[in-house]
Design an enzyme around this catalytic site. Structure first.
Site, PDB file in Angstrom:
ATOM      1  N   GLY A  31      11.807  23.898  73.855  1.00 21.07           N
ATOM      2  CA  GLY A  31      12.871  24.839  73.494  1.00 21.07           C
ATOM      3  C   GLY A  31      13.032  24.884  71.984  1.00 21.07           C
ATOM      4  N   GLY A  32      12.806  26.071  71.426  1.00 23.60           N
ATOM      5  CA  GLY A  32      12.887  26.222  69.960  1.00 23.60           C
ATOM      6  C   GLY A  32      14.120  26.971  69.535  1.00 23.60           C
ATOM      7  N   GLY A  33      15.256  26.706  70.206  1.00 21.13           N
ATOM      8  CA  GLY A  33      16.531  27.303  69.778  1.00 21.13           C
ATOM      9  C   GLY A  33      17.145  26.465  68.666  1.00 21.13           C
ATOM     10  N   HIS A  75      27.450  31.016  37.720  1.00 16.34           N
ATOM     11  CA  HIS A  75      26.077  30.716  37.301  1.00 16.34           C
ATOM     12  C   HIS A  75      26.022  29.317  36.717  1.00 16.34           C
ATOM     13  CE1 HIS A  75      22.072  31.301  35.605  1.00 16.34           C
ATOM     14  NE2 HIS A  75      22.541  30.750  34.502  1.00 16.34           N
ATOM     15  N   GLY A 112      18.967  24.952  76.118  1.00 13.25           N
ATOM     16  CA  GLY A 112      20.266  25.589  76.317  1.00 13.25           C
ATOM     17  C   GLY A 112      21.269  24.653  76.963  1.00 13.25           C
ATOM     18  N   ALA A 147      31.171  25.602  68.209  1.00 15.14           N
ATOM     19  CA  ALA A 147      32.472  24.958  68.023  1.00 15.14           C
ATOM     20  C   ALA A 147      33.446  25.889  67.303  1.00 15.14           C
ATOM     21  CB  ALA A 147      32.300  23.660  67.246  1.00 15.14           C
ATOM     22  N   THR A 174      31.662  17.573  73.110  1.00 11.56           N
ATOM     23  CA  THR A 174      30.245  17.597  72.727  1.00 11.56           C
ATOM     24  C   THR A 174      30.099  17.624  71.209  1.00 11.56           C
ATOM     25  OG1 THR A 174      29.672  18.770  74.753  1.00 11.56           O
ATOM     26  CG2 THR A 174      28.112  18.937  72.950  1.00 11.56           C
TER      27      THR A 174
HETATM   28  P1  NAI Z   1      19.353  28.009  72.906  1.00  9.00           P
HETATM   29  O1  NAI Z   1      19.645  28.854  74.073  1.00  9.00           O
HETATM   30  O2  NAI Z   1      19.783  28.409  71.564  1.00  9.00           O
HETATM   31  O3  NAI Z   1      17.746  27.787  72.828  1.00  9.00           O
HETATM   32  C1  NAI Z   1      17.001  27.308  73.919  1.00  9.00           C
HETATM   33  C2  NAI Z   1      15.566  27.729  73.744  1.00  9.00           C
HETATM   34  O4  NAI Z   1      14.802  27.155  74.782  1.00  9.00           O
HETATM   35  C3  NAI Z   1      15.383  29.242  73.828  1.00  9.00           C
HETATM   36  O5  NAI Z   1      14.634  29.657  72.730  1.00  9.00           O
HETATM   37  C4  NAI Z   1      14.629  29.416  75.148  1.00  9.00           C
HETATM   38  O6  NAI Z   1      13.742  30.495  75.132  1.00  9.00           O
HETATM   39  C5  NAI Z   1      13.881  28.096  75.255  1.00  9.00           C
HETATM   40  N1  NAI Z   1      13.511  27.728  76.610  1.00  9.00           N
HETATM   41  C6  NAI Z   1      14.275  27.839  77.731  1.00  9.00           C
HETATM   42  N2  NAI Z   1      13.603  27.355  78.797  1.00  9.00           N
HETATM   43  C7  NAI Z   1      12.405  26.911  78.345  1.00  9.00           C
HETATM   44  C8  NAI Z   1      11.279  26.283  78.936  1.00  9.00           C
HETATM   45  N3  NAI Z   1      11.250  26.011  80.251  1.00  9.00           N
HETATM   46  N4  NAI Z   1      10.204  25.965  78.158  1.00  9.00           N
HETATM   47  C9  NAI Z   1      10.238  26.237  76.832  1.00  9.00           C
HETATM   48  N5  NAI Z   1      11.259  26.834  76.221  1.00  9.00           N
HETATM   49  C10 NAI Z   1      12.342  27.155  76.953  1.00  9.00           C
HETATM   50  O7  NAI Z   1      19.875  26.563  73.296  1.00  9.00           O
HETATM   51  P2  NAI Z   1      19.965  25.222  72.478  1.00  9.00           P
HETATM   52  O8  NAI Z   1      19.119  25.231  71.258  1.00  9.00           O
HETATM   53  O9  NAI Z   1      19.687  24.167  73.489  1.00  9.00           O
HETATM   54  O10 NAI Z   1      21.470  25.183  72.070  1.00  9.00           O
HETATM   55  C11 NAI Z   1      22.502  25.240  73.070  1.00  9.00           C
HETATM   56  C12 NAI Z   1      23.715  25.935  72.540  1.00  9.00           C
HETATM   57  O11 NAI Z   1      24.289  25.198  71.493  1.00  9.00           O
HETATM   58  C13 NAI Z   1      23.368  27.310  72.015  1.00  9.00           C
HETATM   59  O12 NAI Z   1      24.324  28.212  72.440  1.00  9.00           O
HETATM   60  C14 NAI Z   1      23.411  27.145  70.537  1.00  9.00           C
HETATM   61  O13 NAI Z   1      23.830  28.312  69.881  1.00  9.00           O
HETATM   62  C15 NAI Z   1      24.413  26.023  70.357  1.00  9.00           C
HETATM   63  N6  NAI Z   1      24.070  25.258  69.183  1.00  9.00           N
HETATM   64  C16 NAI Z   1      24.231  25.787  67.980  1.00  9.00           C
HETATM   65  C17 NAI Z   1      23.895  25.086  66.864  1.00  9.00           C
HETATM   66  C18 NAI Z   1      24.075  25.692  65.570  1.00  9.00           C
HETATM   67  O14 NAI Z   1      24.447  26.847  65.485  1.00  9.00           O
HETATM   68  N7  NAI Z   1      23.799  24.955  64.493  1.00  9.00           N
HETATM   69  C19 NAI Z   1      23.335  23.747  66.926  1.00  9.00           C
HETATM   70  C20 NAI Z   1      23.174  23.312  68.241  1.00  9.00           C
HETATM   71  C21 NAI Z   1      23.538  24.047  69.314  1.00  9.00           C
END
Ligand code: NAI
Length: 466
Positions: A180-182, A445, A267, A316, A41
Site C-alpha cells: 500500500g503506497g498511500g 526573505h 487503509g 485528525a 489512533t
Molecule cells: P490510503 O487509503 O491512503 O492508502 C492505501 C493504499 O493501499 C492505496 O493506495 C491503495 O490503492 C493501496 N492498496 C489497497 N489494497 C491493496 C493491496 N491489496 N495491495 C497493494 N496495495 C493496496 O490508506 P493509508 O495510507 O493506510 O492511510 C489510512 C488513512 O489514514 C487514510 O485515510 C490517510 O489519509 C490517513 N493518513 C493520513 C496521513 C497524512 O495525511 N499524513 C498519515 C497517515 C494516515
C-alpha cells in the site's frame, strides 16, 4: 439514578476529545468514554509516533550531510531502543496533556467501552467488568478506525505488522515490503529507507499517493528511487510463505520477494464494535461506517457521529473540525459543515507533500479553464542552505475569458517543510482569493515560502526570480 450530562462523547481520539474540550470550553457539562488510551489512533499509533520516527530519519539524513557543513560526526549509528523510547516519551507527554486538559475543563472521563442504548443512555463497561450507565442531552459517537487487513497478511507483530505494531518493531529490518503506497505506506517506507532498510512498495493502483496531483506524485517517486526504494505499482499481493529469517511475499504475475518485515498499510476501516446497542436508530453502512447526514446527524434524535467512523477523510485535523461543527450545531449556532474539497492534506515522508483544493485534473473535470504555475525549490536560497532542493510548488488557478489568472483553486507542494508552509496557501484557497490579491502579500526573505509567493506572482504575467 444514572448520571446525566449535557453531552456524552464515546471515543477519546481527536474527534472525541476535541469535541469534549470544545464543548466544555463553551460551558457544557461533558462526559467522555474511552476504553483505551486518550488521544486515540493519532496520539498513540498514528500521526504522532509516525512523525516522531520520521524525525529520527531526518536526523540520520542531516548527520549524513554534516561533513558538507564542516561538522564532523563519527561514528554514525542508530540506537533503535533510544529512538523508540523518545517516541514513547513524546506520546506519553501528549496523552497526559489531553488528560490534563480534560480535567482542567471538568470533563468526566469514564474508562471503559461505551455502548449506546435507547434515549441517549450509554452503558460503560470497564476492563474489570464493572458497569455504569450515564445519559446525555446529546451523544457524539467518535469510535474511530482500525487498520484494514488483507486476508493472508494478518499481523503477527513480528514479521507482518500493521500500523498498530509498526511503532514497536524491535529493530530496523534489513529489508521491508510495504503493501500500500498511500500516506501511511509512504511515511513508513521513507522512514525505513532513511534508517537503512532496503524497501519495496507494492501498490495495487497505477501510482503511489493516488489522491495527489500527478506532478507531486512523480516528484515523490523520483526522490524515493534516489533513496533506493523500489516501487511496484499496479501489483496485487497474493500471499506470503514464512522462512527462518522472514517471509517470501508473492505478488503480480508470479513474482516474489524475500523480506524480513511486511508492513500492511492498505487503509483504515471504521471501528464500531460494541458501539451500538438496541433501542436506537443509528445505522451503519455496508462498509461499516456510521451513517450521518451532511451535518453529522445520525438517524437517532440528538445523536451525532464524527471522525474516522464516518465516511469522510480520515484525518485528525478533519476530526477536530467535525467536532467543532457538531458542538456549534448543538449550541444552535448554525455552522457550515466541513468543505471536504478544500481541506488541508499533509504527508510527512521525505520529501513532504502538502496540498489544499483542486488538482489540475479535478479543476478541469469541474469545468474550469485552468492557469498553472510550477516552480521548483532548486533556486530557492533557503532550500539551498538546507541542502534540500528537491520539490516544487504548483498552483492551479482559474483562467478567465481574457486569459488572465483569477481565483486560486488549488495549491500543491512537495519538498522541504511544505507541511509547515501550506497554511498560507490553504487560506488563499479557502478564502477564494485571486492571484492578484495573493501576489500583493510579502513573503519574508530568505524563506521556503518565497516559492509560493513567486509561483503566485508568476501567474500575474510578471515575476522576480520565477
Ligand atoms: P490510503 O487509503 O491512503 O492508502 C492505501 C493504499 O493501499 C492505496 O493506495 C491503495 O490503492 C493501496 N492498496 C489497497 N489494497 C491493496 C493491496 N491489496 N495491495 C497493494 N496495495 C493496496 O490508506 P493509508 O495510507 O493506510 O492511510 C489510512 C488513512 O489514514 C487514510 O485515510 C490517510 O489519509 C490517513 N493518513 C493520513 C496521513 C497524512 O495525511 N499524513 C498519515 C497517515 C494516515
Amino acid at each position: 439514578m444514572s448520571e446525566h450530562f449535557d453531552l456524552v462523547v464515546i471515543g477519546g481520539g481527536p474527534a472525541g476529545y476535541g469535541s469534549a474540550l470544545y464543548a466544555a470550553s463553551a460551558g457544557l457539562n461533558v462526559a467522555l468514554v474511552e476504553r483505551g488510551k486518550l488521544g486515540g489512533t493519532c496520539l498513540n499509533v498514528g500521526c504522532i509516533p509516525a512523525k516522531e520516527l520520521l524525525e529520527t530519519a531526518t536526523v540520520v539524513r542531516t548527520v549524513k550531510r554534516a561533513g558538507e557543513y564542516g561538522v564532523i560526526v563519527e561514528p554514525k549509528k542508530v540506537d533503535w531502543e533510544i529512538t523508540l523510547q523518545r517516541k514513547r516519551d513524546v506520546v506519553a507527554k501528549l496523552v497526559g496533556g489531553v488528560g490534563q486538559l480534560l480535567k482542567g475543563r471538568k470533563v468526566t472521563v469514564y474508562d471503559g467501552t461505551g455502548t449506546l442504548g435507547a434515549n441517549r443512555q450509554v452503558t460503560v463497561v470497564g476492563a474489570d467488568g464493572e458497569q455504569v450507565t450515564i445519559s446525555g442531552d446529546v451523544v457524539v459517537l467518535a469510535s474511530g478506525s482500525v487498520p484494514r487487513i488483507i486476508p493472508g497478511f494478518e499481523p503477527d507483530g513480528n514479521v507482518v505488522v500493521s500500523s498498530d505494531e509498526f511503532f514497536e518493531i524491535p529493530h530496523v529490518p534489513q529489508n521491508a515490503v510495504v503493501i500500500g503506497g498511500g500516506a501511511i505506506g509512504c511515511e513508513f517506507a521513507s522512514t525505513l529507507a532513511d534508517l537503512g532498510s532496503r524497501v519495496t512498495i507494492l501498490e495495487a493502483l497505477p501510482k503511489i499517493l493516488p489522491g495527489c496531483d500527478p506532478d507531486i506524485t512523480r516528484e515523490v517517486q523520483r526522490s524515493f528511487k534516489k533513496k533506493g526504494i523500489d516501487i511496484h505499482t499496479g501489483q496485487q499481493v497474493h500471499g506470503h510463505t514464512r522462512s527462518a529469517t522472514g517471509t517470501t511475499v508473492s505478488f503480480g504475475d508470479g513474482e516474489s520477494i524475500d523480506t524480513n518485515l511486511v508492513v500492511v498499510s492498505v487503509g483504515r476501516a471504521p471501528y464500531t464494535e460494541n458501539l451500538l446497542g438496541s433501542g436506537n436508530a443509528v445505522a451503519v453502512s455496508d462498509g461499516g461506517f456510521v451513517e450521518v447526514d451532511e451535518m453529522y446527524r445520525t438517524a437517532e434524535d440528538s445523536v451525532w457521529a464524527i471522525g474516522d467512523s464516518i465516511d469522510t477523510a480520515q484525518l485528525a485535523h478533519v476530526a477536530f473540525a467535525e467536532g467543532i461543527c457538531v458542538v456549534k450545531e448543538i449550541l444552535g449556532e448554525n455552522p457550515s459543515p466541513v468543505d471536504y474539497s478544500r481541506i488541508p492534506w499533509a504527508i510527512y515522508c521525505d520529501p513532504e507533500v502538502a496540498f489544499a483544493g483542486l488538482s489540475e485534473e479535478a479543476a478541469t473535470e469541474a469545468g474550469y479553464d485552468v492557469a498553472i504555475s510550477k516552480h521548483r525549490f532548486t533556486g530557492n536560497s533557503r532550500a539551498m542552505i538546507l541542502d534540500d532542493t528537491a520539490g516544487m510548488v504548483k498552483i492551479v488557478a482559474e483562467k478567465r475569458a481574457d486569459g488572465t489568472a483569477g481565483q486560486i483553486l488549488g495549491v500543491h507542494m512537495v519538498g522541504p517543510w511544505v507541511t509547515e508552509q501550506l497554511s498560507g496557501a490553504y487560506l488563499a484557497v479557502n478564502w477564494e482569493a485571486t492571484v492578484d490579491e495573493v501576489a500583493e502579500f510579502i513573503q519574508p526573505h530568505p524563506t521556503l515560502t518565497e516559492l509560493f509567493g513567486e509561483s503566485v506572482l508568476a501567474l500575474t504575467g510578471r515575476s522576480l526570480h520565477g
